[in-house]
Each structure stands twice: as structure tokens, then as C-alpha cells.
Enzyme design. Structure first.
Site, mmCIF file in Angstrom:
data_model
loop_
_atom_site.group_PDB
_atom_site.id
_atom_site.type_symbol
_atom_site.label_atom_id
_atom_site.label_comp_id
_atom_site.label_asym_id
_atom_site.label_seq_id
_atom_site.Cartn_x
_atom_site.Cartn_y
_atom_site.Cartn_z
ATOM 1 N N TYR A 29 0.841 -1.210 0.000
ATOM 2 C CA TYR A 29 0.000 0.000 0.000
ATOM 3 C C TYR A 29 0.872 1.255 0.000
ATOM 4 C CZ TYR A 29 -3.804 3.126 1.512
ATOM 5 O OH TYR A 29 -4.736 4.134 1.606
ATOM 6 N N GLN B 97 -0.429 4.267 20.692
ATOM 7 C CA GLN B 97 -0.211 4.844 19.353
ATOM 8 C C GLN B 97 -1.330 5.834 19.035
ATOM 9 O OE1 GLN B 97 -1.333 1.781 20.041
ATOM 10 N NE2 GLN B 97 -2.182 0.707 18.289
HETATM 11 N N1 UDP Z 1 -6.183 -0.907 15.761
HETATM 12 C C1 UDP Z 1 -6.582 -1.435 16.980
HETATM 13 N N2 UDP Z 1 -7.650 -2.269 16.988
HETATM 14 C C2 UDP Z 1 -8.345 -2.604 15.864
HETATM 15 C C3 UDP Z 1 -7.945 -2.049 14.629
HETATM 16 C C4 UDP Z 1 -6.845 -1.210 14.624
HETATM 17 O O1 UDP Z 1 -5.995 -1.145 18.040
HETATM 18 O O2 UDP Z 1 -9.335 -3.373 15.977
HETATM 19 C C5 UDP Z 1 -5.046 0.053 15.751
HETATM 20 C C6 UDP Z 1 -3.980 -0.225 14.715
HETATM 21 O O3 UDP Z 1 -3.013 -1.134 15.200
HETATM 22 C C7 UDP Z 1 -3.431 1.168 14.493
HETATM 23 C C8 UDP Z 1 -4.630 2.090 14.706
HETATM 24 O O4 UDP Z 1 -5.569 1.318 15.445
HETATM 25 O O5 UDP Z 1 -2.456 1.472 15.471
HETATM 26 C C9 UDP Z 1 -5.266 2.530 13.409
HETATM 27 O O6 UDP Z 1 -5.474 1.390 12.623
HETATM 28 P P1 UDP Z 1 -6.300 1.369 11.266
HETATM 29 O O7 UDP Z 1 -6.250 -0.027 10.744
HETATM 30 O O8 UDP Z 1 -7.636 2.000 11.477
HETATM 31 O O9 UDP Z 1 -5.541 2.360 10.292
HETATM 32 P P2 UDP Z 1 -3.992 2.676 10.017
HETATM 33 O O10 UDP Z 1 -3.831 4.076 10.439
HETATM 34 O O11 UDP Z 1 -3.113 1.757 10.835
HETATM 35 O O12 UDP Z 1 -3.838 2.437 8.565
#
Ligand code: UDP
Length: 278
Positions: free
Chosen positions: A99, A163
Site C-alpha cells: 500500500y 499509538q
Molecule cells: N487498531 C486497533 N484495533 C483494531 C484495529 C486497529 O488497536 O481493531 C489500531 C492499529 O493497530 C493502528 C490504529 O488502530 O495502530 C489505526 O489502525 P487502522 O487499521 O484504522 O488504520 P492505520 O492508520 O493503521 O492504517
């Protein structure tokens, strides 16, 4: 859909196409990590071959073209907040790179088509966006948390939840993309479009629990590899050039999104939540 001047053409943009168009918004490509990682070769083709095919179409038709790029071009950023001049910190061979590098290559193609062929390009670096009509099984954090809360399941936090992300409501995003497309002069660089409000994932989980009133717990799961630790856009370029900034507060956006998910999930949502105005 029924309008006489509306046409829906289903087409795979990894293949060339010719259409009579004067503006192209290239939004193709899943943005959810589990979705784009489920077929990484196709993801990369969608970004790279898709960009070439859409740019060729724009060139042939003299159309203006907007590319949906991403905050993922900054990778796991060493600079905070991220401004457009930052070149990023991306793992070129990791699970996210199909990606990240696909979108980075697409940006290169856009600027080369501009320099070499004079195509009128706009590149938006979209930061985390959410809102009604997301696919409940999309897999990203906002939809996961809301669906989990509505079903009374544990909210899955990956890592310790420290994070951060900056969550932009879809209506704000659309206004930003529209403003960029309609700017008379093309900006010299990509433009960040995203919200200034930065939250930890743990804070987001707490907001979702408050918002939905769900009787759910939090479950900590392993952090995915290369998961960015901090993310917030510097949106001063969007403000100066487009007079745009995100306005919808997180609580308001979460409420509207939860409401739409209650309707989508129907009887699956726990009865207490169905009867409550989320
Ligand atoms: N995340 C989480 N639980 C979930 C899905 C995502 O804690 O069920 C975390 C993920 O590890 C990241 C953040 O939430 O740190 C945002 O993840 P997302 O997949 O929404 O988007 P990204 O910004 O990582 O592309």
C-alpha cells in the site's frame, strides 16, 4: 442513481479504459490494512497500474485528475506532525509496503505526468477517515470499535493503545477533496487532508464506549508489524491554499457513525443499544 446524466461503469482500473470525462477522482484501492494485505500484489497493481491508466485517460481527454494518496507515504514518521515536505520513513519490503510504496509510486507518476505531459494533477494525502456507510467488516479501528461495542464484544486494542491517529469525519474529507479539485491553480506539492485532533487508540476506545453506552471490555492484542506510532497532519497548506480545515468533533462523528451502524447491524446490535439513542 436514476439521474439521466449519471452513469455507473464497473471497471478494474488495472486495465486501460476510455471514457468521456473532464474530472477524475482516483479513489480506487482498499485503505484498510487487513483488506489491502489480503491481496498485496493486486493492491500494488491498483495503485501503480491504476494511476497509469487514469493518468493516460486524463491526458487523452484533457481532464483534471485528483489522486487519493495517503498519510502512509510518511510510514512510521520520525517527524511530528507530518508536513508535506517530509519524505517519510517507509519499510520498502514490509507487509504494509504494498500500500505505502504503491501510493508513493502513484505520487511519482502523478508528478511525472504533470512535468512531462502537462496533466492537471491534484494529490491529496488523506489521513485516517471514518463515517457512516463504512463497511462494518472493514477492519479499521473506528469501525471495529463501534461494531464491537454495539455487539457487546471486547474492543480489540492492538499493542498498549498508546499509538495515535487523527480521525477525520467523512463530510470534512469530501469538502477538502472537493476544494482541492476546484482550486484554479494546481498546488506544487501534495496536500495533507486530515484532522488536527490527535487521539491515542486507547482514548478512542474510551470515547466509543462512552458514546455507545456499551457494556463491553477492552482486550489487548499484539501490535501489527510496522504499525505507525504517531500520526497527525500539519494542515497549514490546506488552510492557506484551500481555506479548509476539519470541523466535525470526534464525538459528533462517532455518534453519526454509530447510528448508521445500528441501522446496518439491525437485530444483531444488543437490545439495550438498539433502544438507546447512540
Ligand atoms: N487498531 C486497533 N484495533 C483494531 C484495529 C486497529 O488497536 O481493531 C489500531 C492499529 O493497530 C493502528 C490504529 O488502530 O495502530 C489505526 O489502525 P487502522 O487499521 O484504522 O488504520 P492505520 O492508520 O493503521 O492504517
Amino acid at each position: 442513481m436514476g439521474h439521466e446524466r449519471f452513469d455507473l461503469v464497473e471497471h478494474d482500473i488495472t486495465l486501460p479504459i476510455d471514457l468521456n470525462v473532464d474530472e477524475i477522482y482516483n479513489l480506487a484501492c482498499p485503505a484498510s490494512p487487513p483488506r489491502y494485505q489480503s491481496d498485496p500484489i493486486k493492491t500494488n497493481k491498483t495503485s501503480v497500474l491504476g494511476a497509469i491508466n487514469m493518468l493516460d485517460l486524463a491526458h487523452k481527454r484533457g481532464a483534471r485528475i485528483l489522486q487519493a494518496s495517503t498519510s502512509e507515504v510518511y510510514g512510521d514518521p520520525e517527524v511530528h506532525p507530518q508536513s508535506e515536505s517530509y519524505w517519510g520513513n517507509v519499510n520498502p519490503i514490509g507487509l504494509r509496503s504494498c500500500y505505502d510504496e504503491g501510493k508513493r509510486c502513484a505520487e511519482t507518476l502523478f508528478f511525472d505526468y504533470k512535468r512531462q505531459l502537462g496533466v492537471d494533477i491534484r494529490v491529496a494525502r488523506i489521513f485516517n477517515t471514518y463515517g457512516p456507510r463504512m463497511d462494518p467488516s472493514d477492519g479499521r479501528v473506528v469501525s471495529n470499535f463501534i461494531v464491537q461495542a454495539l455487539l457487546g464484544h471486547d474492543l480489540t486494542i492492538y499493542g498498549d493503545g498508546s499509538q495515535t491517529r487523527s480521525f477525520c469525519y467523512v463530510d470534512d474529507m469530501i469538502e477538502g477533496l472537493f476544494a482541492l479539485m476546484n482550486l484554479p491553480e494546481a498546488p506544487e506539492t501534495p496536500i495533507n487532508i486530515g484532522s488536527q485532533g490527535e487521539f491515542t487508540v486507547l482514548e478512542l476506545a474510551e470515547r466509543v464506549l462512552d458514546q455507545t453506552g456499551a457494556n463491553a471490555k477492552i482486550a489487548f492484542k499484539p501490535l501489527p508489524i510496522d504499525d505507525p506510532t504517531r500520526r497527525r497532519p500539519d494542515t497549514s497548506a490546506a488552510l492557506n491554499l484551500l481555506n479548509w480545515q476539519a470541523n466535525v468533533p470526534l464525538e459528533e462523528g462517532l455518534a453519526a457513525t454509530a447510528k448508521s451502524f445500528v441501522a446496518q447491524l439491525g437485530h444483531l446490535a444488543s437490545p439495550a443499544i438498539q433502544s438507546r439513542e447512540v
